[in-house]
Structure formats: structure tokens, C-alpha cells
Design a protein around this motif. Structure first.
Motif, PDB file in Angstrom:
ATOM      1  N   ASN A   1       0.816  -1.216   0.000  1.00 47.95           N
ATOM      2  CA  ASN A   1       0.000   0.000   0.000  1.00 47.95           C
ATOM      3  C   ASN A   1       0.855   1.275   0.000  1.00 47.95           C
ATOM      4  O   ASN A   1       0.323   2.373   0.034  1.00 47.95           O
ATOM      5  N   GLY A   2       2.201   1.125  -0.013  1.00 41.73           N
ATOM      6  CA  GLY A   2       3.088   2.282  -0.070  1.00 41.73           C
ATOM      7  C   GLY A   2       3.641   2.737   1.271  1.00 41.73           C
ATOM      8  O   GLY A   2       4.528   3.583   1.316  1.00 41.73           O
ATOM      9  N   ASN A   3       3.117   2.203   2.376  1.00 40.89           N
ATOM     10  CA  ASN A   3       3.636   2.584   3.694  1.00 40.89           C
ATOM     11  C   ASN A   3       5.083   2.133   3.836  1.00 40.89           C
ATOM     12  O   ASN A   3       5.420   0.994   3.494  1.00 40.89           O
ATOM     13  N   LYS A   4       5.931   3.028   4.352  1.00 43.92           N
ATOM     14  CA  LYS A   4       7.341   2.697   4.564  1.00 43.92           C
ATOM     15  C   LYS A   4       7.511   1.769   5.752  1.00 43.92           C
ATOM     16  O   LYS A   4       6.787   1.862   6.735  1.00 43.92           O
ATOM     17  N   ILE A   5       8.490   0.875   5.633  1.00 47.18           N
ATOM     18  CA  ILE A   5       8.843  -0.056   6.702  1.00 47.18           C
ATOM     19  C   ILE A   5      10.270   0.272   7.126  1.00 47.18           C
ATOM     20  O   ILE A   5      11.154   0.431   6.285  1.00 47.18           O
ATOM     21  N   SER A   6      10.515   0.375   8.406  1.00 47.91           N
ATOM     22  CA  SER A   6      11.846   0.665   8.924  1.00 47.91           C
ATOM     23  C   SER A   6      12.775  -0.526   8.659  1.00 47.91           C
ATOM     24  O   SER A   6      12.442  -1.669   8.989  1.00 47.91           O
ATOM     25  N   THR A   7      13.921  -0.268   8.045  1.00 43.60           N
ATOM     26  CA  THR A   7      14.895  -1.322   7.737  1.00 43.60           C
ATOM     27  C   THR A   7      16.301  -0.810   7.998  1.00 43.60           C
ATOM     28  O   THR A   7      16.538   0.397   8.049  1.00 43.60           O
ATOM     29  N   SER A   8      17.230  -1.737   8.141  1.00 46.60           N
ATOM     30  CA  SER A   8      18.649  -1.376   8.260  1.00 46.60           C
ATOM     31  C   SER A   8      19.487  -2.606   7.975  1.00 46.60           C
ATOM     32  O   SER A   8      18.994  -3.738   8.017  1.00 46.60           O
ATOM     33  N   PHE A   9      20.765  -2.362   7.661  1.00 47.88           N
ATOM     34  CA  PHE A   9      21.706  -3.454   7.488  1.00 47.88           C
ATOM     35  C   PHE A   9      22.246  -3.861   8.845  1.00 47.88           C
ATOM     36  O   PHE A   9      22.365  -3.055   9.758  1.00 47.88           O
ATOM     37  N   ASN A  10      22.617  -5.130   8.945  1.00 52.84           N
ATOM     38  CA  ASN A  10      23.334  -5.630  10.100  1.00 52.84           C
ATOM     39  C   ASN A  10      24.612  -6.248   9.567  1.00 52.84           C
ATOM     40  O   ASN A  10      24.558  -7.062   8.638  1.00 52.84           O
ATOM     41  N   LEU A  11      25.760  -5.887  10.129  1.00 57.29           N
ATOM     42  CA  LEU A  11      27.047  -6.429   9.679  1.00 57.29           C
ATOM     43  C   LEU A  11      27.663  -7.236  10.804  1.00 57.29           C
ATOM     44  O   LEU A  11      27.876  -6.732  11.910  1.00 57.29           O
ATOM     45  N   ASN A  12      27.939  -8.505  10.527  1.00 54.43           N
ATOM     46  CA  ASN A  12      28.611  -9.390  11.479  1.00 54.43           C
ATOM     47  C   ASN A  12      29.775 -10.043  10.727  1.00 54.43           C
ATOM     48  O   ASN A  12      29.559 -10.921   9.895  1.00 54.43           O
ATOM     49  N   LYS A  13      30.988  -9.572  10.979  1.00 53.99           N
ATOM     50  CA  LYS A  13      32.185  -9.976  10.233  1.00 53.99           C
ATOM     51  C   LYS A  13      31.944  -9.625   8.769  1.00 53.99           C
ATOM     52  O   LYS A  13      31.798  -8.471   8.444  1.00 53.99           O
ATOM     53  N   ASN A  14      31.889 -10.605   7.879  1.00 57.35           N
ATOM     54  CA  ASN A  14      31.668 -10.320   6.464  1.00 57.35           C
ATOM     55  C   ASN A  14      30.281 -10.765   5.995  1.00 57.35           C
ATOM     56  O   ASN A  14      30.073 -11.042   4.821  1.00 57.35           O
TER      57      ASN A  14
END
Length: 170
Positions: free
Chosen positions: A154-167
Motif C-alpha cells: 500500500n506504499g507505507n514505509k517499513i523501517s529497515t537497516s543493514f546488520n554487519l557481522n564480520k563479512n
């Protein structure tokens, strides 16, 4: 008396070639590349090529010892890996306005779990997070994997992010 000495063109060309070879021996070409594997992904994901373009590439045919035939590989605007993870597709595409840069989308369908997605970069990659982007440092230049953007249907934004653990980026 004026004496004009003509140089032998062949000798001059040979001297130039020898100088070129001496200079190139001083240089060492070191290939550098980084690989990304989709950890725990479906090895039987269906790959679909979409939107064929008129360009193509030709390669030597390794089964033809005469060298008289080649392999023609057609070019496409988009490659989609269906069900790379359960109910998750991966789409690679080439935006026309980006000069040949490859981009990707991860499409999470109903029932898909985005926490399954894991990109494992080879150990020679030097990664860090900067302003939620993944920076990939390389001797040949740096790459940026921009922070994820997610929307519901429906176009609503969802909060997201990257997670980095070693490579491993998830």
C-alpha cells in the motif's frame, strides 16, 4: 659538407618495442575481486531472464578446436531469482540512467522472512557500516551498497537497516 643520417625505421620500431617490454616487466598486474554468496539460499532457485535487449556478447566455443564457431549470449535488462529464500525473490537490473551499474531488489512476498537474507562477502572484502550504508573497500576503488528501503504494497514505509557481522550482511 652536411651529412644526413637516416634512421632505419625497423630498428627504431624494434627499440621502441624492447623499451615497452622492459617497462611492462616492471609492472605487476594483480587481479582483485570480491565475491558475494547468498548464505543458506535455495540452490534450486528458478532464474528468469526478463526484457531482452538487442546487445549480445560472443565467446569462444571451448568444444570447437577449430575456432570457427562461437557462443552468442544475449543481454537482458533484468534477472530474477525466484524463491532464493522461501517467498523471497532477488532481482538484478541495469537502470538506464546509471551508466551500466547493476542494482538489485529483494522482494519479500507474504510469508517471507527477511531475517533469512544473508550476503556473505569473501574474506578479502573489507566492510563497514557508514550512515546505514555498507562500504566495501577495495584496492581498485570502493563500492557502496546503499541502505535498504522497504515499502508495503500500500506504499507505507517499513523501517529497515543493514546488520554487519564480520563479512555477513543481513
Amino acid at each position: 659538407e652536411i651529412k644526413i643520417e637516416e634512421k632505419d625505421n625497423d630498428t627504431e620500431k624494434e627499440e621502441d618495442r624492447e623499451e615497452y617490454e622492459r617497462e611492462n616487466k616492471k609492472r605487476k598486474i594483480i587481479p582483485v575481486f570480491t565475491t558475494v554468496n547468498w548464505e543458506d539460499a535455495n540452490k534450486n532457485a528458478f532464474v528468469e531472464a526478463q526484457e531482452q535487449v538487442s546487445n549480445y556478447f560472443t565467446y569462444d566455443n571451448p568444444t570447437d578446436g577449430s575456432g570457427s564457431s562461437g557462443i552468442i549470449a544475449h543481454a537482458w535488462k533484468k534477472l530474477v531469482y525466484h524463491n532464493l529464500y522461501k517467498n523471497i525473490d532477488l532481482e538484478f537490473f541495469f537502470p538506464l540512467d546509471k551508466g551500466g551499474i547493476v542494482e538489485y531488489n529483494i522482494i519479500v512476498h507474504p510469508g517471507g522472512d527477511p531475517s533469512q537474507i544473508k550476503m556473505h562477502y569473501s574474506n578479502d572484502a573489507h566492510l563497514h557500516v557508514f550512515q546505514n550504508d555498507i562500504k566495501i573497500l577495495s584496492p581498485c576503488g570502493n563500492l557502496t551498497d546503499h541502505s535498504p528501503v522497504a515499502n508495503e504494497e500500500n506504499g507505507n514505509k517499513i523501517s529497515t537497516s543493514f546488520n554487519l557481522n564480520k563479512n555477513i550482511v543481513s
